[in-house]
Design a protein around this motif. Structure first.
Motif, mmCIF file in Angstrom:
data_model
loop_
_atom_site.group_PDB
_atom_site.id
_atom_site.type_symbol
_atom_site.label_atom_id
_atom_site.label_comp_id
_atom_site.label_asym_id
_atom_site.label_seq_id
_atom_site.Cartn_x
_atom_site.Cartn_y
_atom_site.Cartn_z
ATOM 1 N N THR A 86 -1.669 -3.214 1.731
ATOM 2 C CA THR A 86 -1.723 -3.817 0.396
ATOM 3 C C THR A 86 -2.376 -2.823 -0.552
ATOM 4 O OG1 THR A 86 -1.905 -6.044 1.311
ATOM 5 C CG2 THR A 86 -2.555 -5.756 -0.989
ATOM 6 N N PHE A 87 -1.752 -2.615 -1.703
ATOM 7 C CA PHE A 87 -2.212 -1.609 -2.654
ATOM 8 C C PHE A 87 -2.677 -2.278 -3.949
ATOM 9 C CE2 PHE A 87 0.793 0.292 0.201
ATOM 10 C CZ PHE A 87 0.230 1.513 0.518
ATOM 11 N N GLY A 88 -3.855 -1.870 -4.407
ATOM 12 C CA GLY A 88 -4.364 -2.452 -5.641
ATOM 13 C C GLY A 88 -5.567 -1.742 -6.206
ATOM 14 N N GLY A 128 3.036 -3.448 0.650
ATOM 15 C CA GLY A 128 3.920 -2.376 1.090
ATOM 16 C C GLY A 128 4.677 -2.747 2.355
ATOM 17 N N TYR A 129 5.989 -2.560 2.326
ATOM 18 C CA TYR A 129 6.840 -2.712 3.503
ATOM 19 C C TYR A 129 7.609 -1.418 3.695
ATOM 20 C CZ TYR A 129 6.383 -7.811 4.037
ATOM 21 O OH TYR A 129 5.909 -9.078 4.280
ATOM 22 N N ASP A 163 1.271 4.212 -8.103
ATOM 23 C CA ASP A 163 0.659 4.826 -6.920
ATOM 24 C C ASP A 163 1.681 4.983 -5.802
ATOM 25 O OD1 ASP A 163 1.038 2.153 -6.512
ATOM 26 O OD2 ASP A 163 -0.985 1.723 -5.784
ATOM 27 N N HIS A 164 2.933 5.200 -6.168
ATOM 28 C CA HIS A 164 3.989 5.186 -5.166
ATOM 29 C C HIS A 164 3.961 6.390 -4.228
ATOM 30 C CE1 HIS A 164 6.711 1.965 -7.242
ATOM 31 N NE2 HIS A 164 5.452 1.591 -7.097
ATOM 32 N N ASP A 169 2.890 7.992 1.475
ATOM 33 C CA ASP A 169 2.024 8.664 2.447
ATOM 34 C C ASP A 169 1.538 7.678 3.509
ATOM 35 O OD1 ASP A 169 2.304 11.040 1.078
ATOM 36 O OD2 ASP A 169 0.388 10.879 0.015
ATOM 37 N N LYS A 170 1.137 6.501 3.065
ATOM 38 C CA LYS A 170 0.643 5.490 4.003
ATOM 39 C C LYS A 170 1.777 4.988 4.902
ATOM 40 C CE LYS A 170 -2.638 2.724 5.509
ATOM 41 N NZ LYS A 170 -3.878 3.236 6.149
ATOM 42 N N ALA A 171 2.955 4.813 4.356
ATOM 43 C CA ALA A 171 4.100 4.358 5.141
ATOM 44 C C ALA A 171 4.465 5.384 6.209
ATOM 45 C CB ALA A 171 5.305 4.098 4.235
ATOM 46 N N LEU A 172 4.422 6.660 5.854
ATOM 47 C CA LEU A 172 4.769 7.704 6.808
ATOM 48 C C LEU A 172 3.744 7.784 7.934
ATOM 49 C CD1 LEU A 172 6.707 9.958 7.579
ATOM 50 C CD2 LEU A 172 5.415 11.507 6.085
#
Length: 262
Positions: A86-88, A128-129, A163-164, A169-172
């Motif tokens: 979760t991004f915020g 984020g998914y 902040d995409h 980066d987090k998804a990878l």
């Protein structure tokens, strides 16, 4: 949203159908020609690219919303989907003036101007998914406010809106960690594949090299793949064996605590 009327309805009444302050951003991974790619979009009026995403309808669960958004964007309904963060906290999500300006550029195409108190200009948290898709099956659906779509290699991601870049980066990082524990490869390769193909996939995602013979032994020892009584003819005297993922064994290995150690 495919018409100006739909855009106006979303801007003016969207808060009645969707949850304000909460959205979903999707990192869509596709694998093609030994490259791991991510689908990006470019909204009208912007030079910067961003991830596809959308808002959550009031009657939906988070996962239902993510599947709906991804099916709309890619034309695929049966795909691997994983919530990862979760991004915020970023400054980009706290700066309401900047958010208002970004939206006003986008909606200028239909003559809409948002004030600072509009529901779209308020701070929004993002779930984020990441999704894994067969690159060849994706049919991107045109949208009224989206000027362009593009697949970009993970090593060639430009500076994105909001902040995409952080989300990617987090998804990878999550994808690389889960590659050892989930049958992720089965979602990025054809149903039948050669050993060099699955070897190249793991090397590409993890960004490191593996000994081909040891890699094959480890996959077979865990029962993650099985050899088929089929070959692929790719040239004179070249007919490599075909394999497939054994998902039953894969999940059994996970439940028993086994993991792929490369």
């Amino acid at each position: 949203m495919n018409t100006a009327e739909e855009v106006h309805d979303f801007v003016n009444k969207g808060h009645e159908q969707y949850l304000p302050h909460l959205s979903i951003d999707c990192v869509i991974f596709g694998y093609h020609e030994r490259q791991l790619k991510i689908l990006l979009i470019q909204h009208h009026g912007h030079e910067e690219w961003m991830l596809p995403g959308g808002f959550i309808q009031r009657h939906e669960t988070l996962t239902e919303a993510a599947y709906r958004i991804l099916a709309y964007k890619t034309g695929i309904s049966d795909l691997f989907l994983q919530q990862f963060y979760t991004f915020g906290d970023s400054a980009a999500r706290l700066n309401r003036i900047a958010i208002q300006q970004i939206h006003n550029k986008t909606y200028a195409k239909v003559g809409v101007t948002l004030d600072e108190n509009h529901w779209l200009a308020e701070r929004t948290l993002s779930i984020g998914y990441y999704a894994l898709v067969d690159y060849s099956n994706v049919v991107v659906r045109p949208e009224f406010l989206v000027d362009e779509y593009a697949w970009r290699d993970i090593s060639d991601i430009p500076a994105l809106q909001y902040d995409h870049n952080e989300i990617i980066d987090k998804a990878l990082l999550t994808l690389r960690a889960q590659l050892y524990q989930q049958p992720i490869g089965s979602n990025l390769l054809p149903e039948k594949f050669t050993l060099p193909e699955v070897h190249d996939l793991y090397e590409t995602i993890l960004g490191r090299r593996f000994d081909r013979r040891n890699f094959r032994k480890k996959l077979l020892a865990l029962g993650l793949i099985r050899q088929l009584n089929e070959q692929r003819k790719i040239g004179p005297h070249r007919s490599p064996n075909l394999y497939e993922f054994d998902l039953d064994n894969y999940h059994r290995a996970l439940n028993e605590g086994a993991a792929l150690v490369l």
